[in-house]
Design an enzyme around this catalytic site. Structure first.
Site, PDB file in Angstrom:
ATOM      1  N   LYS A  75      73.913  -3.905 -28.380  1.00  0.00           N
ATOM      2  CA  LYS A  75      72.779  -3.415 -27.582  1.00  0.00           C
ATOM      3  C   LYS A  75      73.259  -2.867 -26.236  1.00  0.00           C
ATOM      4  O   LYS A  75      74.268  -3.346 -25.688  1.00  0.00           O
ATOM      5  CB  LYS A  75      71.720  -4.504 -27.404  1.00  0.00           C
ATOM      6  CG  LYS A  75      72.046  -5.551 -26.398  1.00  0.00           C
ATOM      7  CD  LYS A  75      70.823  -6.392 -26.008  1.00  0.00           C
ATOM      8  CE  LYS A  75      71.261  -7.421 -24.987  1.00  0.00           C
ATOM      9  NZ  LYS A  75      70.258  -8.250 -24.414  1.00  0.00           N
ATOM     10  N   LYS A 113      73.453  -4.165 -19.267  1.00  0.00           N
ATOM     11  CA  LYS A 113      73.972  -3.984 -17.901  1.00  0.00           C
ATOM     12  C   LYS A 113      75.446  -4.379 -17.835  1.00  0.00           C
ATOM     13  O   LYS A 113      76.196  -3.876 -17.026  1.00  0.00           O
ATOM     14  CB  LYS A 113      73.215  -4.893 -16.928  1.00  0.00           C
ATOM     15  CG  LYS A 113      71.780  -4.510 -16.703  1.00  0.00           C
ATOM     16  CD  LYS A 113      71.036  -5.642 -15.979  1.00  0.00           C
ATOM     17  CE  LYS A 113      69.547  -5.474 -16.116  1.00  0.00           C
ATOM     18  NZ  LYS A 113      68.816  -6.734 -16.181  1.00  0.00           N
ATOM     19  N   LYS A 147      76.600 -15.178 -25.182  1.00  0.00           N
ATOM     20  CA  LYS A 147      76.970 -15.291 -23.760  1.00  0.00           C
ATOM     21  C   LYS A 147      78.072 -16.310 -23.550  1.00  0.00           C
ATOM     22  O   LYS A 147      78.902 -16.154 -22.653  1.00  0.00           O
ATOM     23  CB  LYS A 147      75.742 -15.634 -22.907  1.00  0.00           C
ATOM     24  CG  LYS A 147      74.846 -14.427 -22.676  1.00  0.00           C
ATOM     25  CD  LYS A 147      74.085 -14.533 -21.368  1.00  0.00           C
ATOM     26  CE  LYS A 147      73.307 -13.259 -21.112  1.00  0.00           C
ATOM     27  NZ  LYS A 147      72.394 -13.342 -19.978  1.00  0.00           N
TER      28      LYS A 147
HETATM   29  P1  TYM Z   1      66.510  -8.972 -19.686  1.00  0.00           P
HETATM   30  O1  TYM Z   1      66.494  -9.000 -18.206  1.00  0.00           O
HETATM   31  O2  TYM Z   1      67.823  -9.037 -20.394  1.00  0.00           O
HETATM   32  O3  TYM Z   1      65.780  -7.674 -20.212  1.00  0.00           O
HETATM   33  C1  TYM Z   1      64.484  -7.316 -19.755  1.00  0.00           C
HETATM   34  C2  TYM Z   1      63.704  -6.698 -20.907  1.00  0.00           C
HETATM   35  O4  TYM Z   1      64.396  -5.559 -21.423  1.00  0.00           O
HETATM   36  C3  TYM Z   1      64.579  -5.690 -22.828  1.00  0.00           C
HETATM   37  N1  TYM Z   1      65.871  -5.091 -23.190  1.00  0.00           N
HETATM   38  C4  TYM Z   1      66.017  -4.149 -24.124  1.00  0.00           C
HETATM   39  N2  TYM Z   1      65.153  -3.527 -24.918  1.00  0.00           N
HETATM   40  C5  TYM Z   1      65.637  -2.584 -25.765  1.00  0.00           C
HETATM   41  N3  TYM Z   1      66.949  -2.246 -25.837  1.00  0.00           N
HETATM   42  C6  TYM Z   1      67.870  -2.853 -25.059  1.00  0.00           C
HETATM   43  N4  TYM Z   1      69.154  -2.493 -25.116  1.00  0.00           N
HETATM   44  C7  TYM Z   1      67.418  -3.844 -24.138  1.00  0.00           C
HETATM   45  N5  TYM Z   1      68.037  -4.626 -23.211  1.00  0.00           N
HETATM   46  C8  TYM Z   1      67.082  -5.379 -22.650  1.00  0.00           C
HETATM   47  C9  TYM Z   1      64.557  -7.188 -23.091  1.00  0.00           C
HETATM   48  O5  TYM Z   1      64.191  -7.467 -24.418  1.00  0.00           O
HETATM   49  C10 TYM Z   1      63.538  -7.662 -22.085  1.00  0.00           C
HETATM   50  O6  TYM Z   1      62.246  -7.546 -22.604  1.00  0.00           O
HETATM   51  N6  TYM Z   1      65.223 -13.654 -20.747  1.00  0.00           N
HETATM   52  C11 TYM Z   1      64.707 -12.355 -20.368  1.00  0.00           C
HETATM   53  C12 TYM Z   1      63.958 -12.368 -19.054  1.00  0.00           C
HETATM   54  C13 TYM Z   1      62.839 -13.333 -19.026  1.00  0.00           C
HETATM   55  C14 TYM Z   1      61.608 -13.238 -19.728  1.00  0.00           C
HETATM   56  C15 TYM Z   1      60.856 -14.398 -19.355  1.00  0.00           C
HETATM   57  C16 TYM Z   1      61.078 -12.286 -20.598  1.00  0.00           C
HETATM   58  C17 TYM Z   1      62.814 -14.488 -18.301  1.00  0.00           C
HETATM   59  N7  TYM Z   1      61.602 -15.130 -18.480  1.00  0.00           N
HETATM   60  C18 TYM Z   1      59.567 -14.612 -19.877  1.00  0.00           C
HETATM   61  C19 TYM Z   1      59.800 -12.527 -21.118  1.00  0.00           C
HETATM   62  C20 TYM Z   1      59.061 -13.654 -20.749  1.00  0.00           C
HETATM   63  C21 TYM Z   1      65.890 -11.411 -20.215  1.00  0.00           C
HETATM   64  O7  TYM Z   1      66.986 -11.810 -19.975  1.00  0.00           O
HETATM   65  O8  TYM Z   1      65.542 -10.088 -20.260  1.00  0.00           O
END
Ligand code: TYM
Length: 333
Positions: free
Chosen positions: A199, A202, A117
């Protein structure tokens, strides 16, 4: 009731930073929905996390409500699970500060997501981007979670959460439950349709690389038809065939078919047929979600009722853990 108390706790969150992707759904949200009967599930919209990258205020407000409605549409059931908005529950920011004093600069520097990032947003490498995993660790630890359903990209963040918790417990006794990641066998890492070495995200620069949960069927079909493959023209899972492997992983995740079965079904057929089949299977998976989303998003009062109720319960649960941790450290409560 006795049974209720024995259920393990599940916690997870998603950033409401734009429309939800097929990667989010297959990597995480599907498991969130499935786990609701067997576990005490607590889910959050991690809106505090989103401001590590600059957001447009008006768009951000819209994204938060859109994400809330989208998750209800995916099957998050507010009768079974607690589904709240992170910024409404002040213990998260407080816990983040507390834990940041038990997290080392060195270990945060090793986070690959921070490195990625900061390369992408070189003009805004803010302290929040750096300490982001601490906020996430606090999210999880506040609820004494046993399991955290996430995609493979969050594995390192779960690992640092465990390290922080173990360090804290080592100093003060058994304050935090040590959580485990829960990563699906299929769909844990959905890749961009335009660059299958990255990956699906968004923020993909190429809009055709990312399928959104709310994309209309014709847009989904177009994105799959344009997906990058290779010149072999053979549907098989193998090293070096990143594009086809990704399509097979998506197809397998939405149909439940094994790779062998897919190879067998598409034996002698070209990529055109295969891409159409994957696109159609995804359209059918997302169709009911899109219908439900339209109902939920048109009832803002209902959405508010749901999250206000959940915010209150989340505050109650998380305050207990925060209080316990602060007392151990030496604060006068
Ligand atoms: P975020 O918002 O990027 O993504 C949410 C969830 O989707 C999964 N994910 C994917 N899985 C498979 N293939 C992909 N291309 C893909 N893109 C995203 C992510 O692994 C995630 O599970 N930091 C976290 C949000 C968060 C969180 C937490 C998660 C904040 N606090 C506490 C677990 C526990 C995040 O940015 O996810």
């Amino acid at each position: 009731m006795e049974n209720e108390q024995k259920k393990e706790v599940v916690f997870s969150a998603i950033q409401p930073s734009g429309s939800i992707t097929l990667g989010n759904y297959l990597g995480a949200l599907r498991n969130w929905v499935k786990m609701q009967d067997e576990y005490n599930c607590i889910y959050a919209l991690a809106d505090l996390h989103t401001i590590t990258v600059r957001q447009d205020p008006k768009q951000m407000r819209k994204n938060i409500l859109d994400a809330y409605a989208s998750l209800l549409a995916c099957g998050i059931d507010v009768e079974k699970s607690i589904f709240f908005i992170q910024s409404h529950v002040h213990t998260h920011a407080e816990m983040s500060w507390l834990l940041s004093c038990y997290t080392q600069f060195g270990e945060l520097s090793r986070m690959t997501q921070f490195k990625d990032k900061s390369a992408k947003h070189a003009d805004n490498i803010n302290a929040g981007l750096f300490t982001y995993p601490v906020l996430m660790a606090g999210d999880i630890l506040l609820y004494q979670a046993d399991k955290v359903p996430v995609g493979a990209d969050q594995k390192q963040h779960i690992e640092i959460t465990r390290n922080i918790a173990e360090r804290f417990n080592g100093l003060y006794g058994n304050v935090f439950k040590i959580p485990e990641g829960f990563i699906p066998k299929n769909g844990a890492r959905v890749m961009s349709l335009q660059d299958p070495t990255k990956k699906m995200s968004k923020s993909d620069e190429n809009a055709n690389g990312c399928v959104h949960l709310l994309d209309p069927p014709e847009v989904i079909m177009k994105k799959f038809k344009r997906a990058i493959t290779d010149s072999e023209a053979c549907v098989r899972y193998a090293e070096g065939k990143d594009g086809v492997n990704n399509l097979m992983a998506i197809y397998s995740a939405v149909t439940g078919l094994s790779y062998e079965q897919i190879e067998h079904d598409f034996d002698g057929k070209g990529y055109g047929d295969f891409k159409t089949a994957v696109g159609e299977a995804v359209v059918e998976t997302l169709r009911p979600i899109q219908e439900k989303y339209n109902q939920y998003i048109s009832d803002k009062a209902y959405l508010e009722e749901c999250y206000r109720k959940a915010d209150e319960i989340a505050l109650k649960i998380s305050s207990r853990t925060l209080g316990k941790a602060m007392k151990k450290v030496g604060f006068v409560l």
